[in-house]
Design an enzyme around this catalytic site. Structure first.
Site, mmCIF file in Angstrom:
data_model
loop_
_atom_site.group_PDB
_atom_site.id
_atom_site.type_symbol
_atom_site.label_atom_id
_atom_site.label_comp_id
_atom_site.label_asym_id
_atom_site.label_seq_id
_atom_site.Cartn_x
_atom_site.Cartn_y
_atom_site.Cartn_z
ATOM 1 N N GLU A 67 0.828 -1.204 0.000
ATOM 2 C CA GLU A 67 0.000 0.000 0.000
ATOM 3 C C GLU A 67 0.865 1.258 0.000
ATOM 4 O OE1 GLU A 67 -3.115 0.129 -0.466
ATOM 5 O OE2 GLU A 67 -3.897 -1.856 0.056
ATOM 6 N N ASP A 209 -4.159 -10.283 -8.423
ATOM 7 C CA ASP A 209 -4.509 -9.449 -9.570
ATOM 8 C C ASP A 209 -3.381 -8.579 -10.102
ATOM 9 O OD1 ASP A 209 -4.680 -8.104 -7.150
ATOM 10 O OD2 ASP A 209 -6.555 -7.090 -7.584
ATOM 11 N N GLU A 303 -19.233 -7.055 -3.992
ATOM 12 C CA GLU A 303 -17.853 -7.517 -3.802
ATOM 13 C C GLU A 303 -17.657 -8.926 -4.334
ATOM 14 O OE1 GLU A 303 -13.849 -6.846 -2.349
ATOM 15 O OE2 GLU A 303 -15.520 -5.638 -3.072
ATOM 16 N N GLU A 322 -11.605 -1.084 -10.786
ATOM 17 C CA GLU A 322 -11.295 -2.034 -11.861
ATOM 18 C C GLU A 322 -12.288 -1.979 -13.018
ATOM 19 O OE1 GLU A 322 -8.986 -3.270 -8.382
ATOM 20 O OE2 GLU A 322 -11.105 -2.748 -8.644
#
Length: 357
Positions: A67, A209, A303, A322
């Site tokens: 992050e 991902d 989700e 996304e």
């Protein structure tokens, strides 16, 4: 900025601030490039000045290296480049944001000091490697440094950042499974895949991902042929193992049986990657249409969604980017106006359902 600054995030209902990732004005830094691109030049310049004068990462705080990299290092580098170049250039800008990006990257580098080259999940910004470090990291966390660290090496002339990022990616790739894909969770100290708990599930969703995404984007940004070769190889494995009609499903790492027929929202990045790569565009369009059908059915994207029962598993939408990004790349690749119209639908849905008053 009015209600939460300089905290990391705004709690939209209470209108209070919260430090969630280290207490370093995350939202401001993460938004600087958006301010510039969207034409808020005065706010951009004010933000750059504040960060230049006040931000310090000499904090006794344990943070996620993933992050901190994508938001802090990436945000600082993007804002630095925009502050130098017309039409968003700041005449008085001294290059301070790049200096801060170097500082935070240097604080992250000790996490890469494992024998495998796969980084530890967390680092203390002041003291370095934490006591009793976590012995597990996802491939998305470990393999998502090549663009930010690569650009930092490009701008500074110091290859140590790019070298650390690429060593980690190569270490993950070299441990690919016989089926031609990667696991999800790995021990950074011994390089072994986790096969229990969240390590049992493998796919291209949560925990995986951005590893796949960054291989392609690193090639496009730096013309890196090694990254492209790894992407090409893993792309084939994804198609062979995870594709189920227009959907992509998770498998069991041991026997590759289907874990559950779930469309996880994070998988929505994949059609955009296909469009960006120019691969299997008809399949990408089919997948994108199914993803958007779920969005339009519920008004937002849950989700997780059960593709057999047609019901959601998790009834929350986390403002994930996304879907919009994939629509953007599909529009650019095909020039089909349907993608732009669907993008407008996404914006309208978010405005109607997610705005706090």
């Amino acid at each position: 900025m009015e209600h939460a600054f300089p905290h990391d995030e705004l709690l939209p209902i209470s209108c209070k601030g919260k430090d969630t990732l280290g207490g370093y004005a995350l939202t401001l830094i993460d938004s600087l490039d958006s301010l510039a691109i969207m034409g808020f030049q005065e706010d951009f310049e004010d933000g750059v000045r504040w960060v230049s004068d006040h931000l310090s990462f000499d904090i006794d705080a344990k943070v996620s290296i993933f992050e901190t990299n994508i938001r802090m290092v990436g945000g600082l580098i993007s804002a630095h480049l925009l502050a130098l170049e017309a039409p968003t250039a700041i005449p008085s800008y001294s290059g301070r944001l790049l200096e801060i990006a170097v500082d935070i990257a240097d604080r992250l580098l000790p996490a890469f000091s494992t024998d495998t080259g796969i980084p530890m999940r967390e680092i203390n910004l002041r003291h370095g490697v934490v006591e009793n470090p976590v012995t597990k990291i996802s491939i998305a966390e470990a393999g998502t440094f090549s663009m930010e660290f690569g650009m930092l090496s490009h701008l500074t002339g110091d290859s140590k950042y790019r070298d650390a990022a690429q060593r980690a990616v190569k270490a993950l790739y070299d441990r690919k499974l016989p089926q031609g894909v990667l696991g999800t969770q790995i021990n950074p100290f011994n390089g072994k895949w986790y096969r229990e708990g969240d390590g049992k599930y493998i796919g291209i969703g949560a925990g995986a991902d951005s590893m796949y995404e960054y291989l392609l984007k690193t090639h496009l940004l730096f013309h890196d042929e090694e990254s492209l070769a790894m992407f090409d190889d893993l792309y084939g494995g994804v198609y062979r193992n995870f594709k189920d009609g227009p959907w992509y499903v998770g498998k069991n790492i041991d026997d590759f049986s289907m874990v559950d027929p779930i469309y996880y929202s994070l998988i929505s990045f994949w059609p955009g990657v296909q469009a960006l790569a120019g691969r299997d565009i008809a399949d990408a369009a089919d997948t994108m249409e199914h993803f958007m059908a779920v969005w339009q059915h519920f008004g937002l994207l849950p989700e997780s969604f059960d593709i057999v029962s047609g019901e959601y598993r998790e009834n929350k939408y986390k403002l994930r980017p996304e879907i919009p990004e994939s629509l953007f790349y599909m529009n650019n690749k095909t020039s089909n106006p349907v993608w732009r119209l669907l993008g407008m639908d996404v914006v309208d849905s978010i405005s109607q359902n997610c705005k706090a008053k």
